[in-house]
Motif scaffolding. Structure first.
Motif, PDB file in Angstrom:
ATOM      1  N   TYR A   8       0.824  -1.210   0.000  1.00 33.24           N
ATOM      2  CA  TYR A   8       0.000   0.000   0.000  1.00 33.24           C
ATOM      3  C   TYR A   8       0.861   1.263   0.000  1.00 33.24           C
ATOM      4  N   PHE A   9       1.962   1.228   0.724  1.00 34.20           N
ATOM      5  CA  PHE A   9       2.816   2.407   0.849  1.00 34.20           C
ATOM      6  C   PHE A   9       3.370   2.831  -0.506  1.00 34.20           C
ATOM      7  N   ASP A  10       3.869   1.871  -1.269  1.00 31.32           N
ATOM      8  CA  ASP A  10       4.419   2.255  -2.566  1.00 31.32           C
ATOM      9  C   ASP A  10       3.327   2.538  -3.590  1.00 31.32           C
ATOM     10  N   LEU A  11       2.189   1.890  -3.472  1.00 34.25           N
ATOM     11  CA  LEU A  11       1.072   2.244  -4.341  1.00 34.25           C
ATOM     12  C   LEU A  11       0.672   3.698  -4.154  1.00 34.25           C
ATOM     13  N   VAL A  12       0.494   4.111  -2.905  1.00 31.66           N
ATOM     14  CA  VAL A  12       0.013   5.469  -2.655  1.00 31.66           C
ATOM     15  C   VAL A  12       1.091   6.508  -2.941  1.00 31.66           C
ATOM     16  N   ARG A  13       2.360   6.137  -2.815  1.00 30.16           N
ATOM     17  CA  ARG A  13       3.428   7.101  -3.108  1.00 30.16           C
ATOM     18  C   ARG A  13       3.599   7.328  -4.603  1.00 30.16           C
ATOM     19  N   PHE A  14       3.315   6.322  -5.415  1.00 31.53           N
ATOM     20  CA  PHE A  14       3.510   6.456  -6.858  1.00 31.53           C
ATOM     21  C   PHE A  14       2.229   6.817  -7.610  1.00 31.53           C
ATOM     22  N   PHE A  15       1.090   6.294  -7.177  1.00 36.62           N
ATOM     23  CA  PHE A  15      -0.140   6.445  -7.949  1.00 36.62           C
ATOM     24  C   PHE A  15      -1.083   7.492  -7.366  1.00 36.62           C
ATOM     25  N   ALA A  16      -0.588   8.346  -6.473  1.00 33.43           N
ATOM     26  CA  ALA A  16      -1.418   9.398  -5.889  1.00 33.43           C
ATOM     27  C   ALA A  16      -0.572  10.633  -5.626  1.00 33.43           C
ATOM     28  N   LYS A  17      -1.240  11.758  -5.481  1.00 34.31           N
ATOM     29  CA  LYS A  17      -0.547  12.980  -5.093  1.00 34.31           C
ATOM     30  C   LYS A  17       0.075  12.773  -3.705  1.00 34.31           C
ATOM     31  N   VAL A  39       0.971  15.571   2.340  1.00 35.37           N
ATOM     32  CA  VAL A  39       1.531  16.872   2.700  1.00 35.37           C
ATOM     33  C   VAL A  39       1.284  17.115   4.178  1.00 35.37           C
ATOM     34  N   SER A  40       2.351  17.259   4.922  1.00 40.26           N
ATOM     35  CA  SER A  40       2.246  17.470   6.357  1.00 40.26           C
ATOM     36  C   SER A  40       1.464  18.746   6.662  1.00 40.26           C
ATOM     37  N   GLY A  41       0.540  18.644   7.629  1.00 39.31           N
ATOM     38  CA  GLY A  41      -0.199  19.824   8.062  1.00 39.31           C
ATOM     39  C   GLY A  41      -1.488  20.086   7.328  1.00 39.31           C
ATOM     40  N   GLN A  42      -1.826  19.261   6.334  1.00 37.96           N
ATOM     41  CA  GLN A  42      -3.090  19.453   5.637  1.00 37.96           C
ATOM     42  C   GLN A  42      -3.954  18.205   5.775  1.00 37.96           C
ATOM     43  N   ALA A  43      -5.189  18.295   5.305  1.00 37.38           N
ATOM     44  CA  ALA A  43      -6.156  17.205   5.515  1.00 37.38           C
ATOM     45  C   ALA A  43      -5.805  15.953   4.721  1.00 37.38           C
ATOM     46  N   ASN A  44      -5.121  16.093   3.603  1.00 37.67           N
ATOM     47  CA  ASN A  44      -4.742  14.962   2.741  1.00 37.67           C
ATOM     48  C   ASN A  44      -5.952  14.148   2.295  1.00 37.67           C
ATOM     49  N   ASN A  45      -6.994  14.891   1.862  1.00 39.45           N
ATOM     50  CA  ASN A  45      -8.182  14.224   1.342  1.00 39.45           C
ATOM     51  C   ASN A  45      -8.116  14.050  -0.167  1.00 39.45           C
ATOM     52  N   GLN A  46      -6.927  14.288  -0.765  1.00 44.43           N
ATOM     53  CA  GLN A  46      -6.745  13.983  -2.184  1.00 44.43           C
ATOM     54  C   GLN A  46      -6.842  12.469  -2.383  1.00 44.43           C
ATOM     55  N   LEU A  47      -7.233  12.061  -3.595  1.00 45.82           N
ATOM     56  CA  LEU A  47      -7.443  10.640  -3.848  1.00 45.82           C
ATOM     57  C   LEU A  47      -6.141   9.862  -3.708  1.00 45.82           C
ATOM     58  N   GLY A  48      -6.214   8.752  -2.989  1.00 45.15           N
ATOM     59  CA  GLY A  48      -5.066   7.865  -2.831  1.00 45.15           C
ATOM     60  C   GLY A  48      -5.197   6.671  -3.770  1.00 45.15           C
ATOM     61  N   ASP A  58      -4.971  10.185   3.147  1.00 45.32           N
ATOM     62  CA  ASP A  58      -4.943  10.056   4.603  1.00 45.32           C
ATOM     63  C   ASP A  58      -5.465   8.696   5.050  1.00 45.32           C
ATOM     64  N   GLU A  59      -6.533   8.224   4.426  1.00 37.49           N
ATOM     65  CA  GLU A  59      -7.099   6.921   4.792  1.00 37.49           C
ATOM     66  C   GLU A  59      -6.143   5.789   4.464  1.00 37.49           C
ATOM     67  N   VAL A  60      -5.439   5.889   3.343  1.00 39.34           N
ATOM     68  CA  VAL A  60      -4.484   4.844   2.979  1.00 39.34           C
ATOM     69  C   VAL A  60      -3.324   4.821   3.969  1.00 39.34           C
ATOM     70  N   GLN A  86      -9.485   8.663 -12.523  1.00 36.24           N
ATOM     71  CA  GLN A  86      -8.122   8.747 -13.038  1.00 36.24           C
ATOM     72  C   GLN A  86      -7.397   9.948 -12.424  1.00 36.24           C
ATOM     73  N   ASN A  87      -6.087   9.892 -12.371  1.00 38.79           N
ATOM     74  CA  ASN A  87      -5.294  11.014 -11.903  1.00 38.79           C
ATOM     75  C   ASN A  87      -5.369  12.176 -12.874  1.00 38.79           C
ATOM     76  N   PRO A  88      -5.227  13.413 -12.380  1.00 37.40           N
ATOM     77  CA  PRO A  88      -5.273  14.580 -13.264  1.00 37.40           C
ATOM     78  C   PRO A  88      -4.165  14.517 -14.317  1.00 37.40           C
ATOM     79  N   GLY A  89      -4.508  14.973 -15.526  1.00 34.07           N
ATOM     80  CA  GLY A  89      -3.530  15.019 -16.600  1.00 34.07           C
ATOM     81  C   GLY A  89      -3.567  13.836 -17.530  1.00 34.07           C
ATOM     82  N   TYR A  90      -4.366  12.815 -17.191  1.00 35.86           N
ATOM     83  CA  TYR A  90      -4.485  11.622 -18.031  1.00 35.86           C
ATOM     84  C   TYR A  90      -5.894  11.547 -18.605  1.00 35.86           C
ATOM     85  N   ILE A  91      -6.005  11.150 -19.862  1.00 37.52           N
ATOM     86  CA  ILE A  91      -7.286  11.165 -20.550  1.00 37.52           C
ATOM     87  C   ILE A  91      -8.251  10.152 -19.974  1.00 37.52           C
ATOM     88  N   LYS A  92      -7.751   8.940 -19.701  1.00 41.18           N
ATOM     89  CA  LYS A  92      -8.634   7.891 -19.196  1.00 41.18           C
ATOM     90  C   LYS A  92      -7.992   7.209 -18.009  1.00 41.18           C
TER      91      LYS A  92
END
Length: 465
Positions: free
Chosen positions: A151-160, A163-172, A195-197, A459-465
Motif C-alpha cells: 500500500y505504501f508504494d502504491l500510494v506514493r507512486f499512484f497518488a498525489k 503533505v504534512s499539516g493538511q487534511a490529505n483528502n486527495q485521492l489515494g 490520509d485513509e491509505v 483517473q489522476n489529473p492530466g491523463y485522458i482515461k
C-alpha cells in the motif's frame, strides 16, 4: 461466476512455482481453494507465496527502486544525476515524465501490488486454521507487514503526495480490506483518500510490530516493521515519530552497519545491516535492479541507468568510498554503480544506514537529541564510508547525505516530494521550467486496464482515461 478454484489458481501458480526449490514448498496449483484454505499447510503456503510475489521484478525484485530514481531526475538537461539510455519505452516515459495510462510496466506493478495485498488478506482471514498461537501471531505480523509495504508504494507512486499539516483528502488508491476469491465479481470501488491509505499502512505496521518476533530468519521481523514505520512517518513529516521508530531499530534490533560500505551490497545471504531484504533465487527470477544498472558481464543490460558527473560532483571528499563506488563499462563507457553487480543478490529494501539518517533528520526537525545528536548520526554514516566528518549539520546537509548514502536505492522522488522541492526540466538546467513536487507529471496514471474494469475509480489529473 468463476469458482474459487480458478481464483486461487491465479494466485498459487505464481506462489508455488516461484519459491518451490529454495523455500521447500510443494506446488499445489490444482488444489481447490476450499481445501487449500482449510488447512494450516495451505495458509502457510499462501504466506510463503506472498513473499514470492514481492520478489518479482515488477515489485520489490527491483523495478520499484528504479522508478523512484527515474522519476526524480530531470531527464532532459545536462544537470541530471542519472541518465536513462535503455530501450524500454515504458521506463523512458517515467524518465521524461510523460507516462501513459497504457504503460505495461506500471500496469504490472499496480497489479502485482494488489496481488500481494490480496494474498496477505487471504492469510489474515484464514489464520484460525493455524493452531499454534505463536505461529499464528507471526503469520499475522508478516501478512500485515507485506500488505502495508504494498500500500505504501502504491500510494506514493499512484497518488498525489502526502503533505504534512493538511487534511490529505486527495485521492489515494483503492483499499481492499478483504480477500477476493471470485475474480468475476464486480470489484468497482472509488479510491480512498491519501490520509485513509496512510492510516491503513500505519495500523498494519503497528499490528506487525506487536505480533512479529525479534528474529524471523530472512522474513519480516519486529524491527523490519518498525523500520518501515520510520520511513512512513518521515514521508508524512511526522518527525518525532520517525525519530523514535528509527531509534528503536538502531538500539534494539541487533543490526549494525557493515564494516565497509561495499559490504552492504551484492550478497545473497542477509548481512548485519539488512533490516529487511527481498530474497532472490533462480526460481523467483533475477535482481531487476541489477538488470537496469549493471554491465552485461554483471548480469545487466549494459547500464540502462548510468551515473553522470553532476552526481559524482556532490562528493566533496576524495577519500569518500561512496564517491568511488562505481566502474566504467568498457562496452559503452558508461559510469555504473557498484551497488548492483550480482544478478542473484538479495534486493535490499531497508538498510540500517537509513535509520541513522532518519533519526538525524527527525532530531534536527524536532530540535531534540533522542538517541544521539543529528551531527553524530551523520558522522557515524560518513565515518563508515571513510568520509571526513562534518563540523555542523543542517537540513540541507542531511538531505545531501541521503543522496550520497542511498543514491539509486529508491528514495529520490520520495525525498523530493516530502521536502516540497522541484525538478528542473528546462533544457539547459537554468531553472526556467520547474516541476513542483506535487505536479501531475510526477504521479503515475491509474492503469487503463483498471479504468476499464473499475467503473467507479477516478483517473489522476492530466491523463485522458
Amino acid at each position: 461466476m468463476k469458482s474459487n478454484t480458478i481464483a486461487l489458481l491465479i494466485l498459487f501458480t505464481v506462489f508455488f512455482t516461484s519459491c518451490q526449490d529454495e523455500l521447500n514448498v510443494e506446488p499445489k496449483q490444482r488444489e481447490d481453494a476450499s481445501i487449500t484454505l482449510s488447512t494450516e499447510e495451505g495458509i502457510t503456503n499462501v504466506l510463503t507465496g506472498t513473499y514470492a510475489l514481492a520478489a518479482r521484478g515488477n515489485a520489490y525484485g527491483g523495478r520499484i527502486l528504479a522508478y523512484a530514481e527515474l522519476l526524480g531526475v530531470t531527464g532532459v538537461n545536462a544537470t541530471t544525476d542519472f541518465r536513462f539510455r535503455g530501450s524500454f519505452s515504458e521506463l523512458r516515459q517515467i524518465y521524461l515524465k510523460q507516462m501513459q495510462a497504457d504503460n505495461g510496466i506500471l500496469t504490472g506493478t499496480y497489479s502485482r501490488s494488489y496481488e500481494i495485498i490480496n494474498a496477505a488478506n487471504t492469510v489474515i482471514e484464514n489464520i484460525s486454521k493455524v493452531k499454534d498461537p505463536a505461529k499464528q501471531s507471526r503469520m499475522i505480523g508478516e501478512a500485515n507487514f507485506l500488505r502495508s509495504l504494498a500500500y505504501f508504494d502504491l500510494v506514493r507512486f499512484f497518488a498525489k503526495p502526502y503533505v504534512s499539516g493538511q487534511a490529505n483528502n486527495q485521492l489515494g488508491v483503492v483499499i481492499r480490506p478483504n480477500a477476493i476469491y471470485d475474480f468475476n465479481a464486480d470489484l468497482s470501488k472509488e479510491r480512498s483518500t491519501v490520509d485513509e491509505v496512510y492510516k491503513v499502512i500505519i495500523d498494519g505496521l503497528n499490528i506487525a510490530y506487536t505480533n512479529l518476533p525479534k528474529d524471523n530468519s530472512f522474513y519480516a521481523d519486529k524491527y523490519a516493521a518498525k523500520a518501515l514505520l520510520a520511513r512512513v512517518y518521515l514521508q508524512q513529516g511526522n518527525y518525532a515519530q520517525a525519530r523514535d521508530a528509527a531509534d528503536d531499530v538502531i538500539k534494539n534490533s541487533g543490526h549494525s552497519l557493515s564494516k565497509k560500505y561495499a559490504d552492504a551490497f551484492n550478497h545473497d545471504t542477509d548481512q548485519a545491516e539488512d533490516v529487511f531484504a527481498i530474497q532472490i533465487t533462480k526460481q523467483t527470477g533475477v535482481n531487476d535492479v541489477v538488470t537496469f544498472y549493471a554491465a552485461e558481464d554483471n548480469g545487466g543490460r549494459g547500464g540502462d541507468i548510468s551515473i553522470r558527473s553532476p552526481y559524482l560532483d556532490k562528493f566533496t571528499d576524495p577519500n569518500d568510498d561512496r564517491a568511488k563506488f562505481n566502474y566504467v563499462n568498457p562496452a559503452n563507457d558508461r559510469i555504473l554503480t557498484l551497488k548492483f553487480t550480482n544478478q542473484f543478490a538479495n534486493v535490499g529494501v531497508i538498510r540500517l544506514a537509513e535509520m541513522y539518517l532518519i533519526r538525524a533528520e527527525g532530531n534536527l526537525q524536532a530540535a531534540t537529541t533522542v538517541g544521539n545528536t543529528p551531527l553524530d548520526d551523520i558522522n557515524i554514516v560518513r565515518t563508515r564510508a571513510n568520509a571526513k566528518n562534518l563540523s555542523t549539520v543542517t537540513l540541507d546537509s542531511i538531505l545531501l547525505e541521503r543522496q550520497l548514502e542511498l543514491g539509486m536505492e529508491g528514495f529520490l522522488i520520495h525525498d523530493i516530494r516530502r521536502t516540497k522541492r522541484s525538478i528542473d526540466v528546462s533544457s539547459d538546467g537554468d531553472g526556467t521550467e520547474l516541476l513542483l513536487y506535487d505536479a501531475n507529471e510526477l504521479v503515475f496514471p491509474i492503469p487503463i486496464s483498471e479504468m476499464d474494469a473499475n467503473k467507479k475509480i477516478t483517473q489522476n489529473p492530466g491523463y485522458i482515461k
